[in-house]
Design an enzyme around this catalytic site. Structure first.
Site, PDB file in Angstrom:
ATOM      1  N   ASP A  83       0.854  -1.185   0.000  1.00 39.45           N
ATOM      2  CA  ASP A  83       0.000   0.000   0.000  1.00 39.45           C
ATOM      3  C   ASP A  83       0.901   1.249   0.000  1.00 39.45           C
ATOM      4  O   ASP A  83       1.821   1.348   0.812  1.00 39.45           O
ATOM      5  CB  ASP A  83      -0.866  -0.044   1.274  1.00 39.45           C
ATOM      6  CG  ASP A  83      -2.013   0.938   1.253  1.00 39.45           C
ATOM      7  OD1 ASP A  83      -2.389   1.394   0.153  1.00 39.45           O
ATOM      8  OD2 ASP A  83      -2.560   1.229   2.341  1.00 39.45           O
ATOM      9  N   HIS A 223      -9.557   4.646  -2.127  1.00 42.20           N
ATOM     10  CA  HIS A 223      -8.775   4.685  -0.883  1.00 42.20           C
ATOM     11  C   HIS A 223      -9.589   5.380   0.191  1.00 42.20           C
ATOM     12  O   HIS A 223     -10.595   6.019  -0.092  1.00 42.20           O
ATOM     13  CB  HIS A 223      -7.466   5.449  -1.110  1.00 42.20           C
ATOM     14  CG  HIS A 223      -6.406   4.617  -1.732  1.00 42.20           C
ATOM     15  ND1 HIS A 223      -5.249   4.308  -1.092  1.00 42.20           N
ATOM     16  CD2 HIS A 223      -6.354   4.003  -2.941  1.00 42.20           C
ATOM     17  CE1 HIS A 223      -4.505   3.539  -1.880  1.00 42.20           C
ATOM     18  NE2 HIS A 223      -5.148   3.350  -3.014  1.00 42.20           N
ATOM     19  N   GLY A 224      -9.110   5.256   1.414  1.00 42.57           N
ATOM     20  CA  GLY A 224      -9.762   5.986   2.517  1.00 42.57           C
ATOM     21  C   GLY A 224     -11.234   5.659   2.588  1.00 42.57           C
ATOM     22  O   GLY A 224     -12.067   6.522   2.827  1.00 42.57           O
ATOM     23  N   SER A 225     -11.575   4.365   2.395  1.00 49.58           N
ATOM     24  CA  SER A 225     -12.990   4.017   2.253  1.00 49.58           C
ATOM     25  C   SER A 225     -13.558   3.282   3.455  1.00 49.58           C
ATOM     26  O   SER A 225     -14.463   2.464   3.318  1.00 49.58           O
ATOM     27  CB  SER A 225     -13.201   3.211   0.983  1.00 49.58           C
ATOM     28  OG  SER A 225     -13.025   4.071  -0.119  1.00 49.58           O
ATOM     29  N   ASN A 266     -10.184   0.067  -0.247  1.00 49.93           N
ATOM     30  CA  ASN A 266      -9.240   0.012   0.875  1.00 49.93           C
ATOM     31  C   ASN A 266      -9.929   0.338   2.196  1.00 49.93           C
ATOM     32  O   ASN A 266     -10.562   1.387   2.323  1.00 49.93           O
ATOM     33  CB  ASN A 266      -8.112   1.021   0.657  1.00 49.93           C
ATOM     34  CG  ASN A 266      -7.173   0.586  -0.447  1.00 49.93           C
ATOM     35  OD1 ASN A 266      -7.414  -0.398  -1.144  1.00 49.93           O
ATOM     36  ND2 ASN A 266      -6.087   1.311  -0.595  1.00 49.93           N
ATOM     37  N   ASP A 268      -9.131   0.332   6.394  1.00 50.70           N
ATOM     38  CA  ASP A 268      -8.197   0.149   7.504  1.00 50.70           C
ATOM     39  C   ASP A 268      -8.814   0.657   8.806  1.00 50.70           C
ATOM     40  O   ASP A 268      -8.936  -0.077   9.792  1.00 50.70           O
ATOM     41  CB  ASP A 268      -6.878   0.891   7.188  1.00 50.70           C
ATOM     42  CG  ASP A 268      -5.784   0.597   8.200  1.00 50.70           C
ATOM     43  OD1 ASP A 268      -6.008  -0.194   9.136  1.00 50.70           O
ATOM     44  OD2 ASP A 268      -4.682   1.165   8.069  1.00 50.70           O
ATOM     45  N   THR A 269      -9.265   1.910   8.786  1.00 53.86           N
ATOM     46  CA  THR A 269      -9.754   2.538  10.019  1.00 53.86           C
ATOM     47  C   THR A 269     -10.853   1.732  10.714  1.00 53.86           C
ATOM     48  O   THR A 269     -10.833   1.587  11.936  1.00 53.86           O
ATOM     49  CB  THR A 269     -10.263   3.961   9.693  1.00 53.86           C
ATOM     50  OG1 THR A 269      -9.161   4.728   9.207  1.00 53.86           O
ATOM     51  CG2 THR A 269     -10.843   4.634  10.910  1.00 53.86           C
TER      52      THR A 269
HETATM   53 ZN   LIG Z   1      -4.572   4.892   0.723  1.00 54.72          ZN
END
Ligand SMILES: [Zn+2]
Length: 349
Positions: A83, A223-225, A266, A268-269
């Site tokens: 990533d 991203h940041g999804s 993506n 992560d959070t």
């Molecule tokens: Zn990202």
């Protein structure tokens, strides 16, 4: 199943009309949570590690954990993805280690903070594509700049500062030959994405749709999804946490993206929130406990639940047995003889 390339996973996702979650990991419990969720839902999956994760875990630990996952779950197509690679050297080292796909984020300079010029982005991304494809490894590029910062990587600021220009996206795809393309449509990394439930003024789904119309066969990446659900925020705060109220990307917007060419999502959070909430709960409710397994087990279970939910929502659930792995050597042949060239790249006007 041996590790497969992200390109194969995303080609299959395009055929099946679904998206594939790409979940970030730093440690064994997170990999275990993802693999159990994949088994539970029969999903192909992408596991990804950032530079920060590689530093935290050390490359060899990470790689061998991934090999263990492939060995323990032979029925699950599994890709190991870098990533936000910040330079040719970072991507090269990941490929040498055994990653089956890399992201070259040339939208930023190698410091991972300063926005790069379009020409700089094309140049470094093309260099990675040439190196990777020769070895059968797939490449994700990024055009436009995401907001926020994750693991020290990011330009900071709002997701609206550098949204993707569709003309540039087309030129970038043509000149680099990337397998997939991350675009900036207003999302940010981290928990604090939006200060209210996002609408079209801050989350530019119309832009995503416009790019997909121009590049109909290019796998788009969101991203940041993370959706940053309120219930996960609440558990943390209920047990002594201090998260400020925040909004992520609603799942229905991601699903709209998937209908319009998004193949990799993506997350992560959301997993970080689930883990932290579960651990805080154990600490507060049973402060006498001190065996790490007493809190790591519920943390792992909480992450598994979120991942399984996303797999179902993205549509990848049920698709693990649709295909068998194409070897990395055969992928290299496909790149060399042109069978893996994205076609049609640009839609006829
Ligand atoms: Zn990202």
């Amino acid at each position: 199943m041996p590790l497969v390339t992200t390109r194969q996973l995303l080609d299959e996702a395009a055929k099946g009309g679904y998206g594939v979650g790409a979940f970030n990991v730093n440690d064994m419990e997170q990999i275990q949570a993802i693999m159990e969720a994949a088994k539970e839902t029969n999903s192909p999956v992408i596991i990804q590690a950032s530079r920060g994760a590689r530093q935290f875990a050390q490359d060899n630990y990470l790689y061998h954990l991934m090999l263990a996952a492939a060995e323990l779950y032979p029925q699950i197509p599994l890709a190991m993805h870098l990533d936000h690679g910040n330079s040719f050297e970072t991507c090269e080292s990941a490929i040498k280690l055994g990653f089956t796909s890399v992201m070259m984020d040339g939208s930023l300079k190698a410091d991972g903070k300063t926005p790069a010029t379009f020409e700089e982005n094309v140049e470094v991304t093309k260099k990675v594509v040439d190196y990777a494809h020769e070895r059968g490894i797939s490449v994700e590029g990024e055009i436009g700049v995401l907001g926020g910062i994750e693991d020290g990587h990011g330009a900071g600021g709002s997701g609206l500062d550098h949204v993707t220009d569709p003309d540039q996206a087309v030129e970038f795809a043509e000149r680099t030959g990337v397998d997939s393309l991350a675009i900036a449509i207003g999302t940010s990394h981290g928990a604090y994405k939006f200060t209210k439930k996002p609408d079209g003024s801050v989350l530019k789904m119309d832009l995503l749709i416009a790019i997909h119309k121009r590049l109909p066969s290019t796998h788009l990446v969101m991203h940041g999804s993370s959706s940053v659900p309120k219930d996960l925020q609440d558990i943390i705060n209920q047990y002594g946490g201090k998260l400020k109220e925040t909004w992520g990307v609603p799942v229905e917007e991601i699903q709209l993206g998937i209908k319009n060419g998004v193949r990799k999502v993506n997350v992560d959070t959301d997993n970080r929130l689930a883990i932290t909430g579960a651990i805080r709960k154990v600490f507060v409710e049973t402060p006498e406990k001190f065996d790490p397994r007493d809190y790591l087990k519920p943390a792992r279970a909480a992450m598994q639940k979120v991942v399984a939910q996303r797999m179902t929502q993205f549509g990848q659930a049920g698709h693990a047995s649709d295909y068998t792995a194409i070897s990395i050597a055969d992928m290299a042949k496909g790149y060399a003889d042109g069978t893996l060239v994205t076609k049609p790249l640009v839609a006829a006007k």
